[in-house]
Write an enzyme that holds these catalytic residues in place. Sequence first.
Site, PDB file in Angstrom:
ATOM      1  N   SER A  43      32.183  48.018  44.497  1.00  8.59           N
ATOM      2  CA  SER A  43      31.540  47.586  45.744  1.00  8.59           C
ATOM      3  C   SER A  43      31.972  46.182  46.117  1.00  8.59           C
ATOM      4  O   SER A  43      32.150  45.868  47.296  1.00  8.59           O
ATOM      5  CB  SER A  43      30.019  47.663  45.625  1.00  8.59           C
ATOM      6  OG  SER A  43      29.546  46.855  44.564  1.00  8.59           O
ATOM      7  N   GLU A  44      32.155  45.295  45.112  1.00  9.63           N
ATOM      8  CA  GLU A  44      32.686  43.962  45.367  1.00  9.63           C
ATOM      9  C   GLU A  44      33.543  43.486  44.199  1.00  9.63           C
ATOM     10  O   GLU A  44      33.301  43.862  43.044  1.00  9.63           O
ATOM     11  CB  GLU A  44      31.566  42.929  45.592  1.00  9.63           C
ATOM     12  CG  GLU A  44      30.944  42.965  46.973  1.00  9.63           C
ATOM     13  CD  GLU A  44      29.650  43.758  46.995  1.00  9.63           C
ATOM     14  OE1 GLU A  44      29.135  44.019  48.098  1.00  9.63           O
ATOM     15  OE2 GLU A  44      29.168  44.122  45.908  1.00  9.63           O
ATOM     16  N   THR A  45      34.512  42.656  44.536  1.00 12.46           N
ATOM     17  CA  THR A  45      35.311  41.921  43.560  1.00 12.46           C
ATOM     18  C   THR A  45      35.216  40.452  43.934  1.00 12.46           C
ATOM     19  O   THR A  45      35.374  40.083  45.104  1.00 12.46           O
ATOM     20  CB  THR A  45      36.780  42.384  43.580  1.00 12.46           C
ATOM     21  OG1 THR A  45      36.844  43.769  43.223  1.00 12.46           O
ATOM     22  CG2 THR A  45      37.627  41.583  42.606  1.00 12.46           C
TER      23      THR A  45
END
Length: 289
Positions: A43-45
């Site tokens: 979903s996020e990095t």
Amino acid sequence: MRFSQVDVFSRVPFRGNPLAVVHDADGLSETEMAAIARWTNLSETAFLLTPTTEAADYRVRIFTPGAELPFAGHPTLGPCAAWHSAGGRPRVPGRTVQECGIGLVTVRDEGAGDWSFAAPELLRSGPLEESEVARLATGLGLSRDDVVDHAWVDNGPGSCALLLRDAEAVLAVRPDMRALDGDRVGVVGPYPTHGDLASQGPRVEVEVRFFPVSAEMLEDPVTGSFHAGLAVWLTGNGTLPPRYTARQGTVLGREGHVEIAAGCDDAPGTGIWVTGHVAHLVEGEIHAG
């Protein structure tokens, strides 16, 4: 570059919200960061960078597989824990200042793997337009009568929230991705006054779900920024007590828990701390060319 993957907002391994963290990422271009985020497909990095201000201990840029976010919750707690694990030392012991797209965010080390961030001020608040409420309710498979209250709770990502009658109604939501395409909407509903008896941890007062609705993801496992916005709204109007625990990710087979403490003089801005556990599950190197 050093690479970490952490699990945020759960004490049960692989049941929280995973986050990839790339350390010492100053040499990467924006295009390269976006490509790595698409490749990790989480979903996020988060990318740790040298801060641009002496008031911050580090800077973070947050990418989904499709876009950059100015702020998000688990990409605040996760990078801070990873930065400390890699040897980072804040200017003020026990408190770390993160620079991100919305400015400076204070993160506090609670010990035993728990971290808290100070909820930022809302960029947009107040009720939604009635036509928007009706449209979102339909997209979530709800009737307009199912919605008890509603508000913008935007602290960067552009989120809005619908308060439902109870946690059971939240768990029963079945969203239509096509109808909600482009929306960032969450739902929250209270458990009975005795709390969630099925929880193995602290008593859970509310169940939460969040739908970022993009080509990459329909439902987010645990959404710290949304919980921060909810806390500003629902503790501010007295719907929820100053201290409560929320659960998220149940429908997805996750066990996310977020603890809220409002009315805190030591929390910059809103006076609200948002707390979650961070587990370090993967450590290694990433080779970006």
